[in-house]
Design a protein around this motif. Structure first.
Motif, PDB file in Angstrom:
ATOM      1  N   UNK A  90      19.502  20.303  20.675  1.00 28.34           N
ATOM      2  CA  UNK A  90      20.959  20.401  20.767  1.00 28.34           C
ATOM      3  C   UNK A  90      21.338  21.862  20.943  1.00 28.34           C
ATOM      4  N   UNK A  91      22.525  22.077  21.476  1.00 28.39           N
ATOM      5  CA  UNK A  91      23.038  23.431  21.728  1.00 28.39           C
ATOM      6  C   UNK A  91      24.248  23.691  20.837  1.00 28.39           C
ATOM      7  N   UNK A 103      32.977  25.780  15.971  1.00 29.78           N
ATOM      8  CA  UNK A 103      31.675  25.510  16.581  1.00 29.78           C
ATOM      9  C   UNK A 103      31.715  24.307  17.507  1.00 29.78           C
ATOM     10  N   UNK A 104      30.810  24.324  18.487  1.00 36.94           N
ATOM     11  CA  UNK A 104      30.569  23.156  19.329  1.00 36.94           C
ATOM     12  C   UNK A 104      29.075  22.826  19.244  1.00 36.94           C
ATOM     13  N   UNK A 105      28.764  21.557  19.044  1.00 36.27           N
ATOM     14  CA  UNK A 105      27.375  21.109  18.944  1.00 36.27           C
ATOM     15  C   UNK A 105      27.169  20.022  19.992  1.00 36.27           C
ATOM     16  N   UNK A 106      26.328  20.313  20.980  1.00 36.86           N
ATOM     17  CA  UNK A 106      26.088  19.384  22.083  1.00 36.86           C
ATOM     18  C   UNK A 106      24.653  18.876  22.015  1.00 36.86           C
ATOM     19  N   UNK A 107      24.503  17.562  21.913  1.00 39.66           N
ATOM     20  CA  UNK A 107      23.170  16.968  21.860  1.00 39.66           C
ATOM     21  C   UNK A 107      22.573  16.914  23.260  1.00 39.66           C
ATOM     22  N   UNK A 138      22.162  10.028  16.127  1.00 38.74           N
ATOM     23  CA  UNK A 138      22.146  11.487  15.958  1.00 38.74           C
ATOM     24  C   UNK A 138      23.284  12.197  16.695  1.00 38.74           C
ATOM     25  N   UNK A 139      23.579  11.865  17.970  1.00 38.05           N
ATOM     26  CA  UNK A 139      24.706  12.547  18.641  1.00 38.05           C
ATOM     27  C   UNK A 139      26.028  12.380  17.895  1.00 38.05           C
ATOM     28  N   UNK A 140      26.273  11.182  17.321  1.00 36.66           N
ATOM     29  CA  UNK A 140      27.504  10.968  16.562  1.00 36.66           C
ATOM     30  C   UNK A 140      27.513  11.809  15.282  1.00 36.66           C
ATOM     31  N   UNK A 141      26.368  11.939  14.645  1.00 36.68           N
ATOM     32  CA  UNK A 141      26.282  12.767  13.439  1.00 36.68           C
ATOM     33  C   UNK A 141      26.579  14.228  13.757  1.00 36.68           C
ATOM     34  N   UNK A 142      26.047  14.696  14.894  1.00 33.02           N
ATOM     35  CA  UNK A 142      26.315  16.085  15.295  1.00 33.02           C
ATOM     36  C   UNK A 142      27.791  16.277  15.631  1.00 33.02           C
ATOM     37  N   UNK A 143      28.375  15.299  16.309  1.00 32.38           N
ATOM     38  CA  UNK A 143      29.804  15.394  16.630  1.00 32.38           C
ATOM     39  C   UNK A 143      30.649  15.372  15.359  1.00 32.38           C
ATOM     40  N   UNK A 144      30.257  14.538  14.397  1.00 36.18           N
ATOM     41  CA  UNK A 144      30.987  14.478  13.124  1.00 36.18           C
ATOM     42  C   UNK A 144      30.911  15.814  12.402  1.00 36.18           C
ATOM     43  N   UNK A 145      29.728  16.443  12.407  1.00 37.24           N
ATOM     44  CA  UNK A 145      29.588  17.760  11.772  1.00 37.24           C
ATOM     45  C   UNK A 145      30.479  18.791  12.466  1.00 37.24           C
ATOM     46  N   UNK A 146      30.543  18.730  13.800  1.00 34.11           N
ATOM     47  CA  UNK A 146      31.392  19.664  14.562  1.00 34.11           C
ATOM     48  C   UNK A 146      32.869  19.465  14.224  1.00 34.11           C
TER      49      UNK A 146
END
Length: 223
Positions: A90-91, A103-107, A138-146
Motif C-alpha cells: 500500500x502507498x 493521510x491517504x492510504x491506497x492499497x 484489507x482495502x476497507x480496513x486501510x480506508x477506515x484507518x484513513x
C-alpha cells in the motif's frame, strides 16, 4: 481596556484599521470553520458506513474461523497460518483538506493479496473462506484507518478555529470597539473643552476691548 489606551487621533486611526482587519479575519475564520464542519460531517458519515461494513464482515470472518477451529482444531489452524503470506502493498501519502494535511492510504496489493498462502490438503473450506474474506477486507480496513485519522485531525483543527473565532468575536473585537468609543468620546470632550476655552478667550478679549473703548471715550469727554 479603554483606560489603558492613549486617546490620540493616531491611536484612533490605528485601532480602526485593526478593527477592520479583525472583522475581516473573523468572517474568514467563520467561513473556514463552517466548511471544515461540513467536510467533517461527510467524513463522519463515511466513517460510520465503513465501520458498519467492516464490523459486519469481521463478524462473518470470526464465525468462519470458529467453524474452522471446531473442524480442524486450534493447532492445525496455527500450523496452516504459519506458511509465509504475500506482503500487503500500500502507498501512504498526504492531501490537504481546508489547510489540514491528512493521510491517504491506497492499497496496491492487487489480486495476489487474496490468494491463500497454504495448501488445501489438510484445511477446511471454512478456514479457506475466512482467509480469503479477511484478505479482501484489507482495502476497507486501510480506508477506515484513513477516514478515522482524517476525522481526528479535522476535529482538532475545528476546535482550534472555534477558539480563534470566539477570541475575536467575544474578546478582541469588543475590546477594540470599546477603545475606539473611549478615544472618540475623549477627543470630542477635548474638542468641546477647547471650544469653551476659545469662547471664553473671545469674551475676555471683547470685554477688554469694550473697557478700553469706554476709557478712551471718557478721556475724550474730559478733554
Amino acid at each position: 481596556m479603554a483606560t489603558q489606551v492613549n486617546p490620540t487621533r493616531m491611536e484612533l486611526t490605528r485601532l480602526k484599521k485593526r478593527l477592520v482587519t479583525a472583522v475581516r479575519g473573523h468572517k474568514l475564520l467563520k467561513d473556514k470553520r463552517d466548511e471544515m464542519v461540513r467536510q467533517f460531517m461527510l467524513h463522519i458519515r463515511r466513517n460510520h458506513a465503513l465501520r458498519l461494513e467492516v464490523e459486519k464482515a469481521l463478524q462473518g470472518v470470526s464465525t468462519r474461523f470458529a467453524m474452522a477451529k471446531a473442524q480442524m482444531g486450534a493447532l492445525r489452524i496455527s500450523e496452516a497460518l504459519l506458511y509465509p503470506a504475500r506482503a500487503a502493498v500500500y502507498e501512504v501519502g498526504m492531501k490537504n483538506v481546508m489547510s489540514v494535511d491528512v493521510p491517504t492510504i491506497t492499497f496496491t496489493g492487487g489480486e495476489e493479496a487474496t490468494e491463500i498462502p497454504y495448501a488445501f490438503t489438510f484445511t477446511s473450506s471454512s478456514l479457506d473462506n475466512a482467509v480469503v474474506e479477511l484478505s479482501a477486507l484489507l482495502p476497507k480496513l486501510l480506508e477506515l484507518a484513513e477516514v478515522e485519522k482524517t476525522c481526528n485531525l479535522l476535529a482538532d483543527e475545528i476546535e482550534k478555529t472555534r477558539r480563534r473565532v470566539n477570541a475575536l468575536e467575544y474578546v478582541m473585537i469588543p475590546e477594540m470597539q470599546t477603545n475606539i468609543k473611549f478615544i472618540t468620546m475623549k477627543l470630542a470632550e477635548n474638542e468641546r473643552a477647547s471650544t469653551v476655552r476659545l469662547m471664553k478667550a473671545k469674551d475676555m478679549m471683547a470685554a477688554q476691548e469694550a473697557k478700553a473703548q469706554a476709557e478712551r471715550a471718557a478721556k475724550r469727554a474730559a478733554g
